[in-house]
Design a protein around this motif. Structure first.
Motif, PDB file in Angstrom:
ATOM      1  N   SER A   1       0.843  -1.199   0.000  1.00  0.00           N
ATOM      2  CA  SER A   1       0.000   0.000   0.000  1.00  0.00           C
ATOM      3  C   SER A   1       0.876   1.247   0.000  1.00  0.00           C
ATOM      4  N   ILE A   2       0.440   2.236  -0.770  1.00  0.00           N
ATOM      5  CA  ILE A   2       1.191   3.487  -0.878  1.00  0.00           C
ATOM      6  C   ILE A   2       0.253   4.678  -0.797  1.00  0.00           C
ATOM      7  N   ALA A   3       0.847   5.818  -0.497  1.00  0.00           N
ATOM      8  CA  ALA A   3       0.221   7.103  -0.777  1.00  0.00           C
ATOM      9  C   ALA A   3       0.884   7.666  -2.021  1.00  0.00           C
ATOM     10  N   VAL A   4       0.140   8.469  -2.758  1.00  0.00           N
ATOM     11  CA  VAL A   4       0.655   9.134  -3.951  1.00  0.00           C
ATOM     12  C   VAL A   4       0.502  10.635  -3.715  1.00  0.00           C
ATOM     13  N   HIS A   5       1.629  11.323  -3.626  1.00  0.00           N
ATOM     14  CA  HIS A   5       1.624  12.744  -3.278  1.00  0.00           C
ATOM     15  C   HIS A   5       1.906  13.577  -4.520  1.00  0.00           C
ATOM     16  N   SER A   6       1.032  14.542  -4.798  1.00  0.00           N
ATOM     17  CA  SER A   6       1.237  15.466  -5.902  1.00  0.00           C
ATOM     18  C   SER A   6       1.179  16.892  -5.370  1.00  0.00           C
ATOM     19  N   ALA A   7       2.343  17.573  -5.392  1.00  0.00           N
ATOM     20  CA  ALA A   7       2.373  18.961  -4.943  1.00  0.00           C
ATOM     21  C   ALA A   7       1.534  19.846  -5.861  1.00  0.00           C
ATOM     22  N   LEU A   8       1.513  19.534  -7.162  1.00  0.00           N
ATOM     23  CA  LEU A   8       0.724  20.335  -8.102  1.00  0.00           C
ATOM     24  C   LEU A   8      -0.756  20.315  -7.745  1.00  0.00           C
ATOM     25  N   ALA A   9      -1.285  19.131  -7.453  1.00  0.00           N
ATOM     26  CA  ALA A   9      -2.698  18.993  -7.099  1.00  0.00           C
ATOM     27  C   ALA A   9      -2.969  19.320  -5.636  1.00  0.00           C
ATOM     28  N   LYS A  10      -1.900  19.551  -4.854  1.00  0.00           N
ATOM     29  CA  LYS A  10      -2.015  19.807  -3.415  1.00  0.00           C
ATOM     30  C   LYS A  10      -2.753  18.675  -2.718  1.00  0.00           C
TER      31      LYS A  10
END
Length: 237
Positions: A157-166
């Motif tokens: 299991s992972i989180a997916v972090h996108s700074a662009l989408a905040k």
């Protein structure tokens, strides 16, 4: 449904797929159930985009209600499907632990399984080809998604972090609508392999900078990952 300038959702609070939308193309987070394919096409039309604008799919884990149309998309467009190495076998249809359902109420449970049937949940097509990822990877996809390992719900299991989408997309590391009880608000997700490990992994989630915490089941949480993690721990106490 548009959530923000670079963020859209397909599906509902039972099962959802999310899109990071940029001028360079789209990154999908999870692939829901097979029947979400037509919902995805409708959302893309409303956005003025096409299925071939999707550059890749990032799976938060390998469970069947997250891989739904991923293989179909891969075969029709060539878009790669990314999954953590520890869940690659699960995404290909490998064995998974036999889990107890835990607390449940009849109405929400029947609603969850009925929705799954309507969306083709009994005709899962597993992946035949995946791209394995690891903690810390930043993928060459729209929104520059970064992989954060959150083992517990499943090994990969992972989180997916996108700074662009905040935004940070957390899959089943937590839920804001328990599909078996109907309870709303941040809380542990059902069908979790290692519940204690899943809670421990929230420390990694709390360190991220985002204004949206987006689970695979339930409404998006508007607030910091640290606040979401604290709420989950409170609900579990």
């Amino acid at each position: 449904m548009r959530l923000g300038p670079h963020l859209s959702r397909v599906g509902n609070d039972i099962v959802a797929v999310h899109l990071i939308d940029t001028p360079d193309g789209i990154t999908l987070i999870d692939a829901g159930l097979p029947g979400h394919w037509s919902d995805l096409r409708a959302e893309l039309r409303a956005m003025g985009r096409d299925i071939r604008d999707i550059r890749g799919v990032v799976l938060t884990h390998g469970d069947s209600d997250h891989i739904g149309f991923a293989e179909r998309l891969r075969l029709e467009t060539g878009a790669p499907v990314f999954v953590h190495a520890a869940d690659a076998d699960r995404a290909r249809g490998g064995d998974k632990p036999k889990l107890s359902m835990g607390p449940a109420r009849l109405g929400p449970t029947l609603g969850f399984f009925a929705y799954g049937l309507r969306k083709g949940g009994l005709r899962t097509t597993y992946l035949t080809e995946v791209v394995e990822v690891a903690d810390g990877d930043v993928l060459d996809l729209p929104g520059a998604p970064r992989i954060v390992s959150l083992p517990g719900h499943s090994p990969g299991s992972i989180a997916v972090h996108s700074a662009l989408a905040k935004a940070v997309f957390v899959g089943d590391a937590l839920t804001t609508r328990h599909v078996l009880t109907g309870r709303e608000g941040p809380q542990p997700a059902p069908f979790t392999d290692e519940p204690e490990q899943a809670l421990s992994s929230l420390d990694r989630l709390a360190a991220l900078d985002a204004t949206w915490v987006i689970p695979g089941h339930g409404a998006p949480f508007r607030g910091s990952p640290a606040d979401a993690a604290s709420a989950v721990r409170a609900a579990a106490a």
